[in-house]
Write a protein that holds these residues in place. Structure first.
Motif, mmCIF file in Angstrom:
data_model
loop_
_atom_site.group_PDB
_atom_site.id
_atom_site.type_symbol
_atom_site.label_atom_id
_atom_site.label_comp_id
_atom_site.label_asym_id
_atom_site.label_seq_id
_atom_site.Cartn_x
_atom_site.Cartn_y
_atom_site.Cartn_z
ATOM 1 N N ASN A 32 0.789 -1.227 0.000
ATOM 2 C CA ASN A 32 0.000 0.000 0.000
ATOM 3 C C ASN A 32 0.824 1.282 0.000
ATOM 4 O O ASN A 32 0.269 2.362 -0.143
ATOM 5 C CB ASN A 32 -0.928 0.021 1.223
ATOM 6 C CG ASN A 32 -1.933 -1.090 1.194
ATOM 7 O OD1 ASN A 32 -2.262 -1.623 0.150
ATOM 8 N ND2 ASN A 32 -2.432 -1.457 2.358
ATOM 9 N N ASP A 34 3.058 2.886 -2.010
ATOM 10 C CA ASP A 34 3.014 3.792 -3.171
ATOM 11 C C ASP A 34 1.637 4.423 -3.344
ATOM 12 O O ASP A 34 1.533 5.614 -3.660
ATOM 13 C CB ASP A 34 3.417 3.051 -4.447
ATOM 14 C CG ASP A 34 4.891 2.673 -4.458
ATOM 15 O OD1 ASP A 34 5.680 3.355 -3.772
ATOM 16 O OD2 ASP A 34 5.250 1.700 -5.142
ATOM 17 N N ASP A 35 0.595 3.635 -3.130
ATOM 18 C CA ASP A 35 -0.755 4.176 -3.253
ATOM 19 C C ASP A 35 -1.021 5.270 -2.224
ATOM 20 O O ASP A 35 -1.628 6.296 -2.538
ATOM 21 C CB ASP A 35 -1.794 3.065 -3.092
ATOM 22 C CG ASP A 35 -1.795 2.090 -4.260
ATOM 23 O OD1 ASP A 35 -1.294 2.463 -5.347
ATOM 24 O OD2 ASP A 35 -2.295 0.960 -4.090
ATOM 25 N N ILE A 36 -0.578 5.044 -1.008
ATOM 26 C CA ILE A 36 -0.822 6.021 0.057
ATOM 27 C C ILE A 36 -0.048 7.304 -0.197
ATOM 28 O O ILE A 36 -0.585 8.409 -0.046
ATOM 29 C CB ILE A 36 -0.490 5.408 1.429
ATOM 30 C CG1 ILE A 36 -1.517 4.326 1.765
ATOM 31 C CG2 ILE A 36 -0.443 6.476 2.521
ATOM 32 C CD1 ILE A 36 -1.146 3.453 2.931
ATOM 33 N N GLY A 38 1.003 8.402 -3.100
ATOM 34 C CA GLY A 38 0.369 9.033 -4.250
ATOM 35 C C GLY A 38 -0.945 9.708 -3.882
ATOM 36 O O GLY A 38 -1.212 10.842 -4.309
ATOM 37 N N GLU A 39 -1.750 9.028 -3.089
ATOM 38 C CA GLU A 39 -3.020 9.608 -2.648
ATOM 39 C C GLU A 39 -2.793 10.865 -1.805
ATOM 40 O O GLU A 39 -3.535 11.844 -1.921
ATOM 41 C CB GLU A 39 -3.792 8.569 -1.833
ATOM 42 C CG GLU A 39 -5.154 9.020 -1.396
ATOM 43 C CD GLU A 39 -5.892 7.929 -0.628
ATOM 44 O OE1 GLU A 39 -6.724 8.295 0.217
ATOM 45 O OE2 GLU A 39 -5.636 6.731 -0.867
ATOM 46 N N ALA A 70 -6.856 2.563 4.557
ATOM 47 C CA ALA A 70 -6.337 1.328 3.964
ATOM 48 C C ALA A 70 -6.412 0.181 4.966
ATOM 49 O O ALA A 70 -6.768 -0.949 4.600
ATOM 50 C CB ALA A 70 -4.898 1.526 3.488
#
Length: 180
Positions: A32, A34-36, A38-39, A70
Motif C-alpha cells: 500500500n 506507493d498508493d498512500i 500518491g493519494e 487502507a
C-alpha cells in the motif's frame, strides 16, 4: 502558503517526498505504500490553496488518514477471509494458517514495541523516527501540543516498563536512550 503554480507544487513534492515515503513505509503494508504516498500528494494538489506554510505535518496527517482507511479496508477483507474459512462448505475451512512464524522475537525492543498499543507506537514513531517537534506531531495527530507531550511521556513509560520486565540486560542501546 497557497500554491498557485505547478512549479511551486513540484518544489513541495521534492522537498517532502522522501520524508513522507519513509513515514508511510514504517507504518503501512508494503503493497500500500506507493498508493498512500500518491493519494497524499494528490490530496495536496487538490487542496494546494489550503496548504500551511510548513506542509510536512499536514502531509503526514493526510498520509496517516489514508493509512487508517487502507487498514480498515484490509480488516474488512481479512474478516471476509475468516468468514469464508469458517464456512463448512469450503475446503479452506480445513486449513488453519500458522501465524506463529509472523512473530519476530529476535530483538527485545521489537517484542516490546509489538506489545505497545498502536497509539503508543504512533506517538513514539513521530518523536523518534520522524523527529517532529511536539507542535508538528500534535498537528499530525490532531491534538494539542500538551496532549501530545502527555501521550509521549506515557508511551515512553510503557515501553520502558516492557523493556525492564522482558530483559535482564541493563545496557541501553542509543535508540532506546531516546525513549527512556
Amino acid at each position: 502558503m497557497p500554491i498557485q503554480t505547478e512549479a511551486q507544487f513540484t518544489e513541495v513534492y521534492r522537498a517532502h517526498y522522501e520524508d513522507l515515503l519513509r513515514f508511510v513505509r514504517r507504518r503501512a503494508h508494503p503493497m500500500n505504500v506507493d498508493d498512500i504516498v500518491g493519494e497524499t500528494f494528490l490530496t495536496a494538489w487538490r487542496r494546494r490553496s489550503e496548504l500551511p506554510e510548513d506542509p510536512r505535518p499536514w502531509l503526514f496527517r493526510t498520509a496517516r488518514n489514508a493509512m487508517l482507511n487502507a487498514n480498515r479496508g484490509m480488516r474488512r477483507r481479512s474478516a471476509l477471509v475468516v468468514y469464508i474459512q469458517q464456512s463448512p462448505d469450503t475446503a479452506a475451512a480445513r486449513v488453519t494458517p500458522d501465524v506463529s512464524h509472523q512473530v519476530d522475537s529476535r530483538l527485545e525492543l521489537g517484542a516490546a514495541w509489538q506489545e505497545l498499543a498502536a497509539a503508543d507506537q504512533e506517538v513514539l514513531a513521530l518523536h523518534v523516527w520522524e523527529e517532529l517537534s511536539a507542535r508538528d506531531a500534535a498537528k499530525v495527530l490532531g491534538c494539542t501540543r500538551a496532549a501530545y507531550a502527555m501521550r509521549l511521556t506515557r508511551a515512553k513509560r510503557r515501553l520502558a516498563a516492557r523493556l525492564t520486565t522482558d530483559t535482564t540486560d541493563t545496557t541501553v542501546s542509543p535508540a532506546l536512550a531516546l525513549t527512556r
